[in-house]
Design a protein around this motif. Structure first.
Motif, mmCIF file in Angstrom:
data_model
loop_
_atom_site.group_PDB
_atom_site.id
_atom_site.type_symbol
_atom_site.label_atom_id
_atom_site.label_comp_id
_atom_site.label_asym_id
_atom_site.label_seq_id
_atom_site.Cartn_x
_atom_site.Cartn_y
_atom_site.Cartn_z
ATOM 1 N N PRO A 273 0.822 -1.212 0.000
ATOM 2 C CA PRO A 273 0.000 0.000 0.000
ATOM 3 C C PRO A 273 0.858 1.265 0.000
ATOM 4 C CG PRO A 273 0.211 -0.800 2.240
ATOM 5 C CD PRO A 273 1.061 -1.711 1.379
ATOM 6 N N TYR A 274 0.315 2.329 -0.564
ATOM 7 C CA TYR A 274 0.934 3.646 -0.481
ATOM 8 C C TYR A 274 -0.145 4.657 -0.109
ATOM 9 C CZ TYR A 274 4.866 1.444 -2.820
ATOM 10 O OH TYR A 274 5.920 0.610 -3.131
ATOM 11 N N ILE A 275 0.018 5.274 1.057
ATOM 12 C CA ILE A 275 -0.925 6.296 1.492
ATOM 13 C C ILE A 275 -0.495 7.622 0.880
ATOM 14 C CG2 ILE A 275 -1.861 7.557 3.469
ATOM 15 C CD1 ILE A 275 -1.509 5.029 5.144
ATOM 16 N N LEU A 276 -1.324 8.172 0.008
ATOM 17 C CA LEU A 276 -0.984 9.415 -0.681
ATOM 18 C C LEU A 276 -1.198 10.631 0.214
ATOM 19 C CD1 LEU A 276 -2.537 8.757 -4.211
ATOM 20 C CD2 LEU A 276 -0.209 8.289 -3.411
ATOM 21 N N SER A 277 -2.317 10.659 0.931
ATOM 22 C CA SER A 277 -2.620 11.791 1.809
ATOM 23 C C SER A 277 -3.881 11.472 2.596
ATOM 24 C CB SER A 277 -2.835 13.071 0.997
ATOM 25 O OG SER A 277 -3.282 14.130 1.836
ATOM 26 N N ASP A 278 -3.954 12.031 3.820
ATOM 27 C CA ASP A 278 -5.165 11.868 4.610
ATOM 28 C C ASP A 278 -6.035 13.114 4.570
ATOM 29 O OD1 ASP A 278 -3.610 13.604 6.120
ATOM 30 O OD2 ASP A 278 -4.199 12.730 8.043
ATOM 31 N N ASP A 279 -5.621 14.145 3.821
ATOM 32 C CA ASP A 279 -6.402 15.388 3.860
ATOM 33 C C ASP A 279 -6.537 16.051 2.496
ATOM 34 O OD1 ASP A 279 -3.842 16.371 3.531
ATOM 35 O OD2 ASP A 279 -3.963 17.827 5.162
ATOM 36 N N MET A 280 -6.801 15.256 1.455
ATOM 37 C CA MET A 280 -6.991 15.820 0.122
ATOM 38 C C MET A 280 -8.288 16.621 0.052
ATOM 39 S SD MET A 280 -5.720 13.024 -2.637
ATOM 40 C CE MET A 280 -3.981 12.647 -2.799
ATOM 41 N N ALA A 293 -4.047 9.884 -13.178
ATOM 42 C CA ALA A 293 -2.737 10.136 -13.776
ATOM 43 C C ALA A 293 -1.642 9.360 -13.051
ATOM 44 C CB ALA A 293 -2.442 11.638 -13.746
ATOM 45 N N ILE A 294 -1.707 9.330 -11.728
ATOM 46 C CA ILE A 294 -0.718 8.574 -10.948
ATOM 47 C C ILE A 294 -0.846 7.083 -11.247
ATOM 48 C CG2 ILE A 294 0.049 7.973 -8.620
ATOM 49 C CD1 ILE A 294 -1.001 10.737 -7.729
ATOM 50 N N ALA A 295 -2.088 6.594 -11.286
ATOM 51 C CA ALA A 295 -2.322 5.172 -11.537
ATOM 52 C C ALA A 295 -1.779 4.757 -12.908
ATOM 53 C CB ALA A 295 -3.808 4.856 -11.433
ATOM 54 N N ARG A 296 -1.993 5.598 -13.923
ATOM 55 C CA ARG A 296 -1.491 5.280 -15.269
ATOM 56 C C ARG A 296 0.040 5.261 -15.295
ATOM 57 N NH1 ARG A 296 -5.544 8.990 -16.980
ATOM 58 N NH2 ARG A 296 -3.887 10.535 -17.329
ATOM 59 N N CYS A 309 0.274 -2.728 -6.523
ATOM 60 C CA CYS A 309 0.196 -1.884 -5.338
ATOM 61 C C CYS A 309 -1.211 -1.320 -5.232
ATOM 62 C CB CYS A 309 1.230 -0.760 -5.394
ATOM 63 S SG CYS A 309 0.947 0.440 -6.708
ATOM 64 N N VAL A 310 -1.493 -0.671 -4.106
ATOM 65 C CA VAL A 310 -2.773 -0.004 -3.927
ATOM 66 C C VAL A 310 -2.503 1.394 -3.388
ATOM 67 C CG1 VAL A 310 -3.140 -1.009 -1.611
ATOM 68 C CG2 VAL A 310 -5.092 -0.140 -2.923
ATOM 69 N N LEU A 311 -3.095 2.378 -4.028
ATOM 70 C CA LEU A 311 -2.994 3.775 -3.603
ATOM 71 C C LEU A 311 -4.176 4.087 -2.693
ATOM 72 C CD1 LEU A 311 -2.175 5.434 -7.054
ATOM 73 C CD2 LEU A 311 -0.571 4.471 -5.389
ATOM 74 N N ILE A 312 -3.904 4.645 -1.529
ATOM 75 C CA ILE A 312 -4.950 4.915 -0.541
ATOM 76 C C ILE A 312 -4.929 6.405 -0.200
ATOM 77 C CG2 ILE A 312 -5.811 4.360 1.765
ATOM 78 C CD1 ILE A 312 -4.298 1.697 1.548
ATOM 79 N N SER A 313 -6.103 7.019 -0.103
ATOM 80 C CA SER A 313 -6.161 8.432 0.258
ATOM 81 C C SER A 313 -7.458 8.755 0.973
ATOM 82 C CB SER A 313 -6.011 9.336 -0.972
ATOM 83 O OG SER A 313 -7.130 9.212 -1.838
ATOM 84 N N GLY A 314 -7.429 9.859 1.706
ATOM 85 C CA GLY A 314 -8.610 10.339 2.424
ATOM 86 C C GLY A 314 -8.741 11.837 2.263
ATOM 87 N N GLY A 315 -9.541 12.449 3.106
ATOM 88 C CA GLY A 315 -9.793 13.878 3.020
ATOM 89 C C GLY A 315 -11.253 14.159 2.748
ATOM 90 N N VAL A 412 -14.904 9.748 9.359
ATOM 91 C CA VAL A 412 -13.639 10.443 9.126
ATOM 92 C C VAL A 412 -13.503 10.803 7.644
ATOM 93 C CG1 VAL A 412 -12.463 9.439 11.122
ATOM 94 C CG2 VAL A 412 -12.363 8.251 8.914
ATOM 95 N N ASN A 413 -14.653 10.968 7.002
ATOM 96 C CA ASN A 413 -14.761 11.422 5.625
ATOM 97 C C ASN A 413 -14.362 10.390 4.584
ATOM 98 O OD1 ASN A 413 -16.172 13.811 5.151
ATOM 99 N ND2 ASN A 413 -14.596 14.972 6.184
ATOM 100 N N ASP A 414 -13.844 10.866 3.461
ATOM 101 C CA ASP A 414 -13.682 10.015 2.286
ATOM 102 C C ASP A 414 -12.634 8.926 2.485
ATOM 103 O OD1 ASP A 414 -15.403 11.846 1.096
ATOM 104 O OD2 ASP A 414 -13.786 12.969 0.151
ATOM 105 N N PHE A 415 -12.906 7.782 1.843
ATOM 106 C CA PHE A 415 -11.907 6.712 1.743
ATOM 107 C C PHE A 415 -11.817 6.304 0.282
ATOM 108 C CE2 PHE A 415 -10.837 2.230 1.288
ATOM 109 C CZ PHE A 415 -9.615 2.201 1.939
ATOM 110 N N ARG A 416 -10.598 6.334 -0.242
ATOM 111 C CA ARG A 416 -10.376 5.962 -1.641
ATOM 112 C C ARG A 416 -9.222 4.967 -1.742
ATOM 113 N NH1 ARG A 416 -11.256 11.589 -1.517
ATOM 114 N NH2 ARG A 416 -9.055 11.812 -0.944
ATOM 115 N N ALA A 417 -9.368 3.985 -2.599
ATOM 116 C CA ALA A 417 -8.277 3.031 -2.833
ATOM 117 C C ALA A 417 -8.282 2.638 -4.315
ATOM 118 C CB ALA A 417 -8.435 1.806 -1.953
ATOM 119 N N ILE A 418 -7.123 2.692 -4.921
ATOM 120 C CA ILE A 418 -6.971 2.297 -6.331
ATOM 121 C C ILE A 418 -5.954 1.171 -6.394
ATOM 122 C CG2 ILE A 418 -6.369 3.024 -8.673
ATOM 123 C CD1 ILE A 418 -6.992 5.900 -7.797
#
Length: 421
Positions: A273-280, A293-296, A309-315, A412-418
């Motif tokens: 996993p890679y946590i991109l940010s918790d406050d986007m 764009a990052i995923a591509r 891998c999996v990209l994880i972010s919140g905010g 705790v708001n949004d949860f995203r995973a790619i």
């Protein structure tokens, strides 16, 4: 490597939500009961009822109180009354509950303890307009802000200065009792004064700031609201106010904790996993484009991370509503991502709100799969047109790819995973 990518993403979401539940996060933050006085529990938010139930289960002494939560987010409490009200637009049930709460804390002594339980959604649920402002006026301003694309900091700045209870005013009413506030944060950056518009914390923003927000988004306001803000009568207690310095506050659950739990679940499944940010923050569709764009780049060049891998972010993203579709910011993000990825192989994604409700819809969010665009074409759907109409819900509903979890009673708001395979 992963026999069921869809289930993998759902498992990450479940892990994220579980990590920030009241049952897991609250007990260790409970203060000692007062030696002589009474304990009064108050609170507001989508997680307030679950927090109140957890307090009842772990509190060693007697207590009573009142919390207000969103319709359908209640819990079976024995000593603390739970009132359900409307979110995201306030209603009369929320106004009455806020008025009762304000009256309930009057006349406390320095020996008493007020335990305030706050989570996301409390701003709309604890709706007590300032004198001279009607609930209908607050509802209209709130609706306009929700459609404008204003971020949560801007929205809560306005809410504080049109309220009789937010922005530290509830704590002032509790004096001289000791106030301990426990908060589940739905705010990027976890600023405690912004969570549910900080009813028990001082506020650094001003009436002038609130007027600037309303002007920025060209929101028309009645003359009574204009006069209220111009006069400064709606000013809030500021940091350093002697009446608030003895109180305590603790942020007990955050987006970062949820993301870390999801990352641990990914590792357990053999995916890095890679946590991109918790406050986007920003427009949901723009955040979708950036994630795509990052995923591509990863899929094509193994940069900046190697697949799988999996990209994880919140905010907390926002949506400027221009269309008439059924949206939700997570569905909007995911439809933007879907348009950008356009069926690229080996990429799967989930976007859900951790409270289980995406905006005002009945779903938590949705899932995107490599064949989503092909299936949409077979159904005669136009993904770009649906995005322009803010109809992410309609797109993923037609595909059978909505995530319906029901209320989670935390937030705790949004949860995203790619997932990139």
């Amino acid at each position: 490597m992963l026999p069921n990518p869809r289930q993998f993403l759902l498992d990450l979401y479940t892990a994220a939500v579980s990590a920030v539940s009241a049952e897991k996060s609250l007990p260790s933050f409970l203060p000692q009961p007062p030696k002589q006085g009474r304990t009064l529990v108050i609170g507001a938010g989508k997680g307030a009822a679950a927090m109140a139930k957890t307090v009842e289960q772990h509190w060693p002494g007697d207590l009573s109180g009142l919390v207000v939560t969103r319709y359908g987010h209640g819990a079976d409490c024995k000593k603390i009354e739970v009132v359900e009200a409307s979110h995201p637009v306030p209603d009369e049930a929320g106004r009455q509950a806020a008025a009762r709460m304000l009256a309930m804390v009057k006349g406390l002594t320095k020996d008493d303890l007020v335990l305030c339980l706050i989570s996301g959604g409390g701003s709309a649920l604890l709706a007590l307009p300032a004198e001279g402002i009607t609930l209908e006026q607050k509802q209209a301003i709130n609706k306009a802000l929700l459609k404008s694309g204003a971020n949560i900091f801007e929205m809560n700045c306005v809410r504080k200065h049109l309220s009789a209870i937010k922005g530290g005013r509830l704590a002032l009413a509790c004096a001289p009792a000791r106030v301990v506030t426990l908060m589940i944060s739905d705010i990027p950056g976890d600023d405690p004064g912004i969570i549910a518009s900080g009813p028990t914390l001082p506020d650094a923003t001003t009436c002038a700031d609130a007027l600037a927000v309303l002007r920025k988004y060209k929101i028309e306001i009645p003359s009574s609201v204009q006069a209220h803000l111009d006069s400064g009568i709606g000013e809030t207690p500021k940091p350093g106010d002697a009446r608030l310095v003895a109180n305590e506050h603790h942020v007990i659950a955050t987006a970062q904790q949820a993301l870390q739990a999801a990352a641990a679940a990914a590792i357990a499944a053999g995916i890095t996993p890679y946590i991109l940010s918790d406050d986007m923050e920003g427009e949901a569709r723009d955040i979708g484009l950036a994630h795509a764009a990052i995923a591509r780049q990863i899929a094509q060049y193994d940069q900046p991370f190697k697949k799988p891998c999996v990209l994880i972010s919140g905010g907390e993203t926002t949506v400027t509503v221009r269309g008439t579709g059924r949206g939700g910011r997570n569905a909007e993000f995911l439809l933007s991502l879907a348009n950008a990825l356009n069926g690229a192989p080996g990429m799967h994604a989930i976007a859900c709100d951790t409270d289980g409700i995406d905006g005002s819809e009945d779903n938590a969010g949705a899932i995107y799969q490599p064949d989503s665009m092909k299936r949409a074409e077979e159904l005669g759907l136009n993904p770009k047109a649906l995005l322009e109409n803010n109809d992410g819900y309609g797109f993923f509903s037609a595909l059978g790819d909505l995530v319906v979890s029901g209320p989670t009673r935390t937030n705790v708001n949004d949860f995203r995973a790619i997932l990139i395979l």
